[in-house]
Design an enzyme around this catalytic site. Structure first.
Site, PDB file in Angstrom:
ATOM      1  N   PHE A  83      -3.760   3.762   3.858  1.00  0.00           N
ATOM      2  CA  PHE A  83      -3.978   3.172   2.545  1.00  0.00           C
ATOM      3  C   PHE A  83      -3.969   4.245   1.465  1.00  0.00           C
ATOM      4  CE2 PHE A  83      -5.954  -0.015   5.250  1.00  0.00           C
ATOM      5  CZ  PHE A  83      -5.709  -1.217   4.608  1.00  0.00           C
ATOM      6  N   ASP A  84      -3.283   3.979   0.387  1.00  0.00           N
ATOM      7  CA  ASP A  84      -3.515   4.702  -0.851  1.00  0.00           C
ATOM      8  C   ASP A  84      -4.908   4.307  -1.348  1.00  0.00           C
ATOM      9  OD1 ASP A  84      -2.938   6.148  -3.269  1.00  0.00           O
ATOM     10  OD2 ASP A  84      -2.423   4.243  -4.222  1.00  0.00           O
ATOM     11  N   LEU A  85      -5.464   5.085  -2.271  1.00  0.00           N
ATOM     12  CA  LEU A  85      -6.797   4.756  -2.793  1.00  0.00           C
ATOM     13  C   LEU A  85      -6.699   4.089  -4.160  1.00  0.00           C
ATOM     14  CD1 LEU A  85      -9.864   4.800  -2.636  1.00  0.00           C
ATOM     15  CD2 LEU A  85      -9.808   7.191  -3.421  1.00  0.00           C
ATOM     16  N   ASP A  86      -6.297   4.838  -5.180  1.00  0.00           N
ATOM     17  CA  ASP A  86      -6.242   4.308  -6.543  1.00  0.00           C
ATOM     18  C   ASP A  86      -5.161   3.238  -6.675  1.00  0.00           C
ATOM     19  OD1 ASP A  86      -8.214   6.095  -7.306  1.00  0.00           O
ATOM     20  OD2 ASP A  86      -6.803   7.586  -8.068  1.00  0.00           O
ATOM     21  N   ILE A 104       0.420   1.736   2.853  1.00  0.00           N
ATOM     22  CA  ILE A 104       0.213   0.712   1.828  1.00  0.00           C
ATOM     23  C   ILE A 104      -0.106   1.394   0.501  1.00  0.00           C
ATOM     24  CG2 ILE A 104      -1.112  -1.319   1.136  1.00  0.00           C
ATOM     25  CD1 ILE A 104      -1.896  -1.626   4.107  1.00  0.00           C
TER      26      ILE A 104
END
Length: 213
Positions: free
Chosen positions: A7-10, A163
């Site tokens: 996963f990306d965060l922002d 993602i």
């Protein structure tokens, strides 16, 4: 079926709009640059910070480093908490864990900030590892971040997916020969995601499960 989910965060796990844009405004003012309003700075969310300062304000070398330091001064004190988790994310993570998925964070944000943000929202425990860029400006490229996750955890690319909400996430996945999901609820927008050609495109958090389980 995907076993390993990055996963990306922002713009993917959390909506950091206020904290990031306030930090940018603070840094520009410190650099004696007239700052626009928050909404005009949305494009700063996602790409490496150094790259955005250079591209948007021609800040290079020492000026670039100074702008980053001003940004971090505000962000570490206030900006990282001017943030909120997207609706449905915790349900999504719980469901994926129940399906024995292995979850990782792969972000261009420095790990130094990513970990406490996830801890603040009580989400860190869902992830096997949280890997971001380094404070010295290295490993900011998303492809390099993804490669680090894959290498350190010996992930099978065929069972791994990334993602994210920006083209950097999709391109980074492609460079590492893994599938990708471009999400439209973040900050890339439909045109940017379409142009990057992700394996899957989804509109909302709820629809992620249709691809992942």
């Amino acid at each position: 079926m995907y076993k390993n989910i990055l996963f990306d965060l922002d713009g993917t796990i959390t909506d950091p709009f206020l904290g990031i844009t306030n930090s940018i405004i603070y840094s520009l003012e410190k650099m004696n640059i007239e700052a626009p309003d928050n909404n005009a700075l949305k494009h700063f969310i996602g790409p490496p910070l150094q790259e955005s300062y250079e591209t948007n304000y021609n800040l290079i070398g020492d000026d670039n480093q100074a702008a980053v330091q001003h940004y971090r001064a505000y962000f570490s004190e206030k900006g990282m908490y001017e943030n909120k988790v997207y609706p449905g994310i915790e349900i999504l993570l719980n469901t994926l864990i129940s399906q024995q998925k292995q979850l990782y964070i792969a972000t261009s944000k420095p790990t130094h900030f990513a970990k406490p943000i996830l801890e603040h929202f009580n989400l860190a425990h869902y992830f096997n590892d949280i890997i971001g860029s380094n404070l010295d400006g290295t490993r900011t490229d998303k492809a390099e971040v993804i490669a680090t996750v894959i290498s350190e955890h010996q992930l099978d690319p065929k069972q791994t997916i990334m993602i994210g909400d920006r083209k950097h996430d999709i391109i980074g996945a492609q460079k590492n020969n893994i599938d990708s999901i471009g999400v439209l609820y973040g900050y890339g927008g439909q045109e940017e995601i379409k142009d990057a050609s992700p394996t899957h495109t989804i509109a909302t958090v709820d629809y992620l499960l249709d691809v992942l389980i």
